[in-house]
Design a protein around this motif. Structure first.
Motif, PDB file in Angstrom:
ATOM      1  N   TYR A  89      42.564  45.950  40.041  1.00 39.44           N
ATOM      2  CA  TYR A  89      42.172  47.160  39.315  1.00 39.44           C
ATOM      3  C   TYR A  89      43.283  47.570  38.362  1.00 39.44           C
ATOM      4  O   TYR A  89      44.341  48.048  38.774  1.00 39.44           O
ATOM      5  CB  TYR A  89      41.855  48.320  40.276  1.00 39.44           C
ATOM      6  N   ASN A 187      38.561  45.972  37.792  1.00 36.02           N
ATOM      7  CA  ASN A 187      38.936  46.409  36.446  1.00 36.02           C
ATOM      8  C   ASN A 187      40.048  45.476  35.988  1.00 36.02           C
ATOM      9  O   ASN A 187      41.159  45.529  36.503  1.00 36.02           O
ATOM     10  CB  ASN A 187      39.430  47.862  36.466  1.00 36.02           C
ATOM     11  N   GLN A 331      39.772  48.030  28.880  1.00 36.75           N
ATOM     12  CA  GLN A 331      39.463  48.162  30.301  1.00 36.75           C
ATOM     13  C   GLN A 331      38.455  49.281  30.534  1.00 36.75           C
ATOM     14  O   GLN A 331      38.063  49.983  29.599  1.00 36.75           O
ATOM     15  CB  GLN A 331      40.745  48.469  31.086  1.00 36.75           C
ATOM     16  N   HIS A 332      38.044  49.426  31.792  1.00 34.77           N
ATOM     17  CA  HIS A 332      37.318  50.621  32.203  1.00 34.77           C
ATOM     18  C   HIS A 332      38.328  51.760  32.387  1.00 34.77           C
ATOM     19  O   HIS A 332      39.534  51.543  32.365  1.00 34.77           O
ATOM     20  CB  HIS A 332      36.539  50.372  33.487  1.00 34.77           C
ATOM     21  N   THR A 345      32.915  50.927  37.999  1.00 39.93           N
ATOM     22  CA  THR A 345      33.669  49.679  38.180  1.00 39.93           C
ATOM     23  C   THR A 345      33.276  48.976  39.478  1.00 39.93           C
ATOM     24  O   THR A 345      33.952  48.039  39.900  1.00 39.93           O
ATOM     25  CB  THR A 345      35.184  49.956  38.185  1.00 39.93           C
TER      26      THR A 345
END
Length: 364
Positions: A89, A187, A331-332, A345
């Motif tokens: 992440y 992520n 990215q998210h 996500t």
């Protein structure tokens, strides 16, 4: 050194970059597109060590920050994450905690009270398997890594593939794919630090930047999003028209004070969720290099190397200081597992995570 036959469109070579303490060899692959662009990529962390791009006079120069030795990457890259693949992440998860399907997971915290960039030993510190790939127009490197169920306390065995591709039109394409056997959160991004004037050339504050985002995510004092999206208009965060990076970086804005500069997620003006969308454009007036970023991701984190303090020596033998580069991490949004209004996500076993980002280089 192992090399593939040279073609007009490029070549792929491999050499041993170094050896880990357990005796494992780390390889370095060099991708050349035959048009003056070259990328060196390590199997350790999937790191983009160098990226040579021509300037307006056709002279190639390395435009990313990095280290000259494997030992430096192992010993010193835990903070800056130069050039690395970030996962599971990317960015922060508040208090290292999230809940999925009624179960709460506690991750290691490694950034104040929060978990950052995958935890104590994220994808940036893993050894990836590598396979050269090529066709008539591109050269590339396919990297794979399987993250075991429970690694860094994340649920599910996650099979991840990241493919770097150089095109003959001077694009570096990064394609991500991941599959899980248990519901998890994902992520992924690349954490390259760019200076289009050249690595080690000083600060990048004179670079002109444009970001395709009308909104951003303000953060609390630990850099966790507060929740509501805020308009950039009328603030130092407005890059909807070109501004130099340094023009407003020292403004007395509370969000700039928190991040010691820019370290914020921009909400991209997407044409369609999941479609390739222009994210940013950056121009260096000295060399004429232009970088255009497009992505399928909903956000991009602008980070202006605020915590480089002169203690790290880069590939050119010069030391790195605050503002010597910038990151555009597609990215998210940060802390999405705890923010129900953000794009999700969550990845289920029936799904495949896919994402593409393109860094395209031209000159003025």
């Amino acid at each position: 050194m192992i090399a593939t036959p040279a073609h007009a469109q490029g070549a792929i070579t491999k050499d041993v970059f170094g050896t880990l303490t357990d005796g494992t060899k780390v390889d370095r692959y060099t991708l050349s597109n035959g048009q003056g662009m070259r990328a060196r990529i390590l199997t350790y962390g999937g790191i983009v060590q160098t990226l040579d791009v021509p300037d307006r006079k056709g002279r190639p120069g390395n435009v990313v920050l990095g280290f000259a030795t494997l030992k430096d990457y192992v010993d010193k890259n835990g903070g800056p994450y130069f050039g690395a693949i970030i996962g599971r992440y990317a960015n922060r998860i508040a208090k290292g905690r999230f809940t999925l399907e009624g179960k709460t997971y506690q991750l290691p915290v490694n950034n104040g009270p929060n978990s950052l960039h995958g935890g104590l030993k994220g994808f940036d510190k893993k050894l990836w398997k590598a396979e050269p790939v090529r066709d008539k127009d591109t050269v590339g490197l396919r990297l794979t890594y399987t993250s075991a169920d429970g690694e860094e306390n994340y649920p599910g065995t996650l099979q991840t593939t990241v493919t770097y591709t150089l095109t003959k039109t001077n694009e570096l394409r990064i394609a991500y794919q991941a599959k899980t056997d248990k519901t998890t959160v994902v992520n992924l991004t690349n954490h390259s630090y760019f200076n289009l004037a050249g690595e080690g050339s000083g600060d990048a504050y004179d670079h002109r930047m444009e970001i395709n985002a009308d909104r951003y995510t303000p953060v609390d004092e630990t850099s966790i999003p507060l929740g509501p999206l805020a308009p950039v208009r009328g603030t130092p965060f407005d890059f909807t028209r070109p501004h130099t990076i340094g023009e407003r970086i020292r403004d007395n804005h509370p969000q700039l004070l928190i991040g010691h500069g820019y370290d914020h997620n921009y909400v991209l003006n997407q044409r369609k969720p999941g479609a390739l969308t222009p994210a940013a454009q950056v121009t260096d007036p000295r060399t004429g290099r232009v970088m255009r970023v497009s992505t399928t991701e909903p956000g991009v984190q602008l980070y202006t190397a605020n915590f480089l303090d002169g203690t790290l020596t880069g590939t050119s033998g010069r030391t790195y200081r605050q503002g010597d580069a910038f990151c555009l991490e597609t990215q998210h949004f940060p802390d999405s597992p705890n923010q129900p209004t953000f794009p999700s996500t969550t990845l289920h076993p029936t799904q495949t995570f896919t994402s593409t980002t393109i860094y395209a280089f031209t000159t003025t």
